[in-house]
Each structure stands twice: as structure tokens, then as C-alpha cells.
Design a protein around this motif. Structure first.
Motif, mmCIF file in Angstrom:
data_model
loop_
_atom_site.group_PDB
_atom_site.id
_atom_site.type_symbol
_atom_site.label_atom_id
_atom_site.label_comp_id
_atom_site.label_asym_id
_atom_site.label_seq_id
_atom_site.Cartn_x
_atom_site.Cartn_y
_atom_site.Cartn_z
ATOM 1 N N TYR A 54 0.855 -1.185 0.000
ATOM 2 C CA TYR A 54 0.000 0.000 0.000
ATOM 3 C C TYR A 54 0.892 1.237 0.000
ATOM 4 O O TYR A 54 1.819 1.348 0.807
ATOM 5 C CB TYR A 54 -0.911 0.016 1.227
ATOM 6 N N MET B 229 0.826 5.451 -0.070
ATOM 7 C CA MET B 229 -0.051 6.572 0.214
ATOM 8 C C MET B 229 0.686 7.895 0.052
ATOM 9 O O MET B 229 1.916 7.966 0.202
ATOM 10 C CB MET B 229 -0.541 6.489 1.670
ATOM 11 N N TYR C 288 0.193 11.728 1.704
ATOM 12 C CA TYR C 288 -0.495 12.596 2.637
ATOM 13 C C TYR C 288 -0.055 14.039 2.375
ATOM 14 O O TYR C 288 1.088 14.296 2.033
ATOM 15 C CB TYR C 288 -0.149 12.227 4.091
ATOM 16 N N GLN D 277 0.201 17.797 4.233
ATOM 17 C CA GLN D 277 0.222 18.403 5.559
ATOM 18 C C GLN D 277 0.429 19.903 5.427
ATOM 19 O O GLN D 277 1.498 20.358 5.000
ATOM 20 C CB GLN D 277 1.332 17.786 6.425
ATOM 21 N N LYS E 2 -0.826 21.743 10.975
ATOM 22 C CA LYS E 2 -1.959 20.823 10.898
ATOM 23 C C LYS E 2 -1.454 19.390 10.866
ATOM 24 O O LYS E 2 -0.282 19.128 10.596
ATOM 25 C CB LYS E 2 -2.768 21.083 9.620
ATOM 26 N N GLY E 3 -2.353 18.446 11.135
ATOM 27 C CA GLY E 3 -2.009 17.046 10.976
ATOM 28 C C GLY E 3 -2.078 16.630 9.520
ATOM 29 O O GLY E 3 -2.762 17.260 8.711
ATOM 30 N N PRO E 4 -1.373 15.564 9.149
ATOM 31 C CA PRO E 4 -1.434 15.073 7.766
ATOM 32 C C PRO E 4 -2.838 14.595 7.410
ATOM 33 O O PRO E 4 -3.571 14.105 8.275
ATOM 34 C CB PRO E 4 -0.454 13.886 7.770
ATOM 35 N N LEU F 172 -4.913 12.297 4.265
ATOM 36 C CA LEU F 172 -4.701 11.414 3.131
ATOM 37 C C LEU F 172 -5.133 12.082 1.837
ATOM 38 O O LEU F 172 -6.237 12.587 1.723
ATOM 39 C CB LEU F 172 -5.473 10.103 3.321
ATOM 40 N N TYR G 34 -4.209 6.933 -2.239
ATOM 41 C CA TYR G 34 -3.486 5.706 -1.965
ATOM 42 C C TYR G 34 -3.617 4.776 -3.156
ATOM 43 O O TYR G 34 -4.578 4.825 -3.904
ATOM 44 C CB TYR G 34 -3.961 5.033 -0.683
ATOM 45 N N LEU H 36 3.856 14.016 2.152
ATOM 46 C CA LEU H 36 4.506 12.863 2.763
ATOM 47 C C LEU H 36 4.101 11.600 2.020
ATOM 48 O O LEU H 36 2.902 11.339 1.842
ATOM 49 C CB LEU H 36 4.069 12.715 4.228
ATOM 50 N N THR I 147 2.896 1.745 9.518
ATOM 51 C CA THR I 147 3.126 2.523 8.306
ATOM 52 C C THR I 147 4.449 3.246 8.419
ATOM 53 O O THR I 147 4.756 3.832 9.459
ATOM 54 C CB THR I 147 1.988 3.542 8.107
ATOM 55 N N ILE I 148 5.223 3.217 7.349
ATOM 56 C CA ILE I 148 6.499 3.931 7.304
ATOM 57 C C ILE I 148 6.320 5.174 6.433
ATOM 58 O O ILE I 148 5.854 5.077 5.298
ATOM 59 C CB ILE I 148 7.615 3.052 6.726
ATOM 60 N N PHE I 149 6.702 6.318 6.985
ATOM 61 C CA PHE I 149 6.552 7.582 6.282
ATOM 62 C C PHE I 149 7.895 8.072 5.766
ATOM 63 O O PHE I 149 8.939 7.862 6.392
ATOM 64 C CB PHE I 149 5.982 8.651 7.226
ATOM 65 N N GLY I 150 7.853 8.776 4.630
ATOM 66 C CA GLY I 150 9.012 9.519 4.170
ATOM 67 C C GLY I 150 9.141 10.798 4.977
ATOM 68 O O GLY I 150 8.257 11.154 5.763
#
Lengths: 114, 111
Positions: free
Chosen positions: B32, B34, B36, B38, B42-44, B46, B49, B88, B99-102
Motif C-alpha cells: 500500500y 499513500m 499525505y 500536511q 496541521k495534521g497530515p 490522506l 493511496y 509525505l 506505516t512507514i513515512f518519508g
């Protein structure tokens, strides 16, 4: 309105003084997570919870505790904060409809540990 | 080596330009992918995806995944100043909450 709330939004504290950041969601999601966001490192998962009383470590759990006694709440506890825990913290709630779970993030808590 | 690599930018483009944002990854088990967005303070949230390889289009946004190269992209057509944000990329092995984020790419669209 579906949302994730966090409190406090800003916090300045001193080394060693226990603190709790609260997180609450109104979407009846089973899964919730805590992340910290640092410049150049992106979002790193601290802990996650699959249901009430079920939690597990993420990538950076050292120095943190969590509890999940109710479905809607997932507080993050720093028993003895240190300056390297100065960061921006996000709580997220996960939808599990279908095969993919979308994460809904709270507004963030900016923590400074002196 | 990080599991997910993303150029932090900043990337500055004029209004109306086509923007290309990219991430590379090392874990072949990711299924998967995705993106995001941001906004500051603010929060990220979506944006899009994609499951496995292929393209997905949503309005001005197109997400591409090339699993053979371990490379994903987000294209923004006709960019607007309101697109100015940090983007992101994120990946997971499937159906899970790990989940792994960049690191995120900061985008500025100039009017």
C-alpha cells in the motif's frame, strides 16, 4: 463531525516531570497510533493499539508508555521526559473499512522538554 | 539506509506548473502506497493511496507506483498556491497499521 482531538496542543515542561498527552476519536475506530514528527525524519510510529487493552510498540517506543482502557481514548505517557523527546506528536485513528486502513490524524501536540 | 527516502526540498514552482514528487523504498513487501498532504500547523491528511503497482488519478493528482524500481510518484497538474504544503509518502505491507513515512517534501506554489 468526525475528528481526532489531542490535548494539550502546546506544552513546555522540564526534564523528569511526568506528563500525559490525551487523544480521543469519535469515529468508533478500533485502531489508534501515536507518532512523533521531527525535521528530516518524517513521522515515526511510537506505539499503536489494535483494540481496548491491546497495544504494541512501533519504531521508537523508548521513553513512552500508552494505555487503551476505552475505545475512544489513547493517551501517551512520558514518565520521565528528556530533551530528546522534544518533538511534534500526532495521534491517529485508523479506519479499517475494506482492505486498506486510512489514518485520520489529530492536530498535533508540540512538546518542548527543557 | 532508511526504508523510505524522500527529498525534503523545498520545491518552488510557479502557479500552473506540473509538480512531480517522488519516493524510493527498499522493502519489497510494501503493498500500500499513500500520499499525505500536511499544511503548516496541521495534521497530515490522506490525499491518495494505491494498492500494488499502477496509476491512480483523482482530479489534478496522479499517483504512480513502480514496484520493480521501488519508486513512487505523485504528480500535481495545474498547481495552485493552495497546493503549497508538505507532501509525505507512506507505505505499509498490507492492511495494517504499521506505516512507514518519508521525511516529506515541502512544496511552494507561487502565484
Amino acid at each position: 463531525e468526525a475528528q481526532v482531538t489531542q490535548n494539550p496542543r502546546y506544552l513546555i515542561t522540564v526534564t523528569g516531570k511526568k506528563l500525559t498527552v490525551t487523544c480521543s476519536q469519535n469515529m468508533n475506530h478500533e485502531y489508534m497510533s501515536w507518532y512523533r514528527q521531527d525535521p528530516g525524519l518524517g513521522l515515526r510510529q511510537i506505539y499503536y493499539s489494535m483494540n481496548v487493552e491491546v497495544t504494541d510498540k512501533g519504531d521508537v517506543p523508548e521513553g513512552y508508555k500508552v494505555s487503551r482502557k476505552e475505545k475512544r481514548n489513547f493517551p501517551l505517557i512520558l514518565e520521565s521526559p528528556s530533551p530528546n523527546q522534544t518533538s511534534l506528536y500526532f495521534c491517529a485513528s485508523h479506519s479499517t473499512s475494506g482492505s486498506y486502513n486510512e489514518q485520520f490524524f489529530g492536530p498535533g501536540t508540540r512538546l518542548t522538554v527543557l | 539506509q532508511k526504508e523510505v527516502e524522500q527529498d525534503p526540498g523545498p520545491l518552488s514552482v510557479p502557479e500552473g506548473a506540473i509538480v512531480s514528487l517522488n519516493c524510493t523504498y527498499s522493502n519489497s513487501a510494501f503493498q500500500y502506497f499513500m500520499w499525505y498532504r500536511q499544511y503548516s500547523r496541521k495534521g497530515p491528511e490522506l490525499l491518495m493511496y494505491t494498492y500494488s503497482s499502477g496509476n491512480k488519478e483523482d482530479g489534478r493528482f496522479t499517483a504512480q507506483v513502480d514496484k520493480s524500481s521501488k519508486y513512487i510518484s505523485l504528480f500535481i497538474r495545474d498547481s495552485q498556491p493552495s497546493d503549497s504544503a508538505t507532501y509525505l509518502c507512506a507505505m505499509s505491507e498490507g492492511g495494517g497499521f504499521k506505516t512507514i513515512f518519508g521525511a516529506g517534501t515541502r512544496l511552494f506554489v507561487k502565484a
